[in-house]
Scaffold this motif. Sequence first.
Motif, short mmCIF file in Angstrom:
data_model
loop_
_atom_site.label_atom_id
_atom_site.label_comp_id
_atom_site.label_asym_id
_atom_site.label_seq_id
_atom_site.Cartn_x
_atom_site.Cartn_y
_atom_site.Cartn_z
N SER A 50 -1.41 16.40 3.78
CA SER A 50 -1.12 15.12 3.13
C SER A 50 -1.38 13.95 4.07
N SER A 51 -1.26 14.18 5.37
CA SER A 51 -1.49 13.10 6.34
C SER A 51 -2.94 12.62 6.31
N ILE A 52 -3.87 13.53 6.01
CA ILE A 52 -5.28 13.12 5.90
C ILE A 52 -5.43 12.14 4.73
N LEU A 53 -4.79 12.45 3.62
CA LEU A 53 -4.85 11.56 2.45
C LEU A 53 -4.13 10.25 2.72
N GLU A 54 -2.99 10.33 3.38
CA GLU A 54 -2.24 9.11 3.74
C GLU A 54 -3.08 8.24 4.67
N ALA A 55 -3.88 8.86 5.55
CA ALA A 55 -4.73 8.11 6.47
C ALA A 55 -5.77 7.29 5.71
N ILE A 56 -6.34 7.88 4.67
CA ILE A 56 -7.33 7.16 3.86
C ILE A 56 -6.66 5.96 3.19
N ILE A 57 -5.51 6.19 2.60
CA ILE A 57 -4.81 5.10 1.91
C ILE A 57 -4.37 4.03 2.89
N TRP A 58 -3.83 4.43 4.05
CA TRP A 58 -3.41 3.46 5.07
C TRP A 58 -4.60 2.64 5.55
N ASN A 59 -5.74 3.30 5.74
CA ASN A 59 -6.94 2.60 6.18
C ASN A 59 -7.34 1.51 5.18
N LEU A 60 -7.29 1.83 3.91
CA LEU A 60 -7.76 0.89 2.88
C LEU A 60 -6.74 -0.17 2.50
N THR A 61 -5.44 0.13 2.66
CA THR A 61 -4.42 -0.80 2.16
C THR A 61 -3.41 -1.27 3.19
N GLN A 126 -7.21 -8.50 6.10
CA GLN A 126 -6.61 -7.78 4.97
C GLN A 126 -6.88 -8.54 3.67
N LYS A 127 -6.77 -9.86 3.72
CA LYS A 127 -7.04 -10.67 2.52
C LYS A 127 -8.51 -10.52 2.09
N ILE A 128 -9.42 -10.52 3.06
CA ILE A 128 -10.85 -10.33 2.75
C ILE A 128 -11.07 -8.97 2.12
N GLU A 131 -9.96 -8.90 -1.42
CA GLU A 131 -10.89 -9.62 -2.29
C GLU A 131 -12.17 -8.82 -2.53
N LEU A 132 -12.64 -8.11 -1.51
CA LEU A 132 -13.86 -7.31 -1.63
C LEU A 132 -13.64 -6.09 -2.53
N LEU A 133 -12.48 -5.44 -2.37
CA LEU A 133 -12.19 -4.20 -3.09
C LEU A 133 -10.83 -4.28 -3.78
N PRO A 134 -10.70 -5.17 -4.76
CA PRO A 134 -9.38 -5.38 -5.39
C PRO A 134 -8.86 -4.15 -6.14
#
Length: 174
Positions: A50-61, A126-128, A131-134
């Motif tokens: 699950s940490s691999i999946l959490e890493a993807i989400i943390w990276n993006l958000t 983070q704001k950019i 805006e790029l990937l809402p």
Amino acid sequence: MNLNFKHIKIKNFMSLGNIDLDLNNLGYVSISGINNGLGDNAKSNGSGKSSILEAIIWNLTGDTLRGTKDIVNRFTVGGTCVELVFKVDDIEYKIARYKDDEDFGTNLKIFINGTDKSGKGIRDTQKILEELLPDLDTNLLGSVIILGQGLPQKFTNNTPSGRKEILEKLSKSD
């Protein structure tokens, strides 16, 4: 939106040490693990799936699905870093997010087709990114795109209007 994860590099994130994975053109991916903890009877619990999946989400958000703020692996030194390369339609993105990293501190970098599009600081960047990937927010990632252990119900447990909202967002019909 056509989303294709191509590569992820993880350093000291949650229960993980160093991981370098090529994800290009794999389609659906099933992650299994082995817990090598001495004296631990758990077969795969705690192995970092699950940490691999959490890493993807943390990276993006900047967030995790579970709301965990303490994401640096406490058994390692040097902070954490997650670099994710992916394509959305024909645009290639590289997002690098750092927390207490020995070289980059706490930072966020965005590269689009190889060009640095980062802002002045982490909040500006983070704001950019938003805006790029809402569409790539924690809710969408955790309920439709990434299905972690115990998380498939995240979509189905939504109210009918909540499911409708997610599907409309995915299909751009909202």
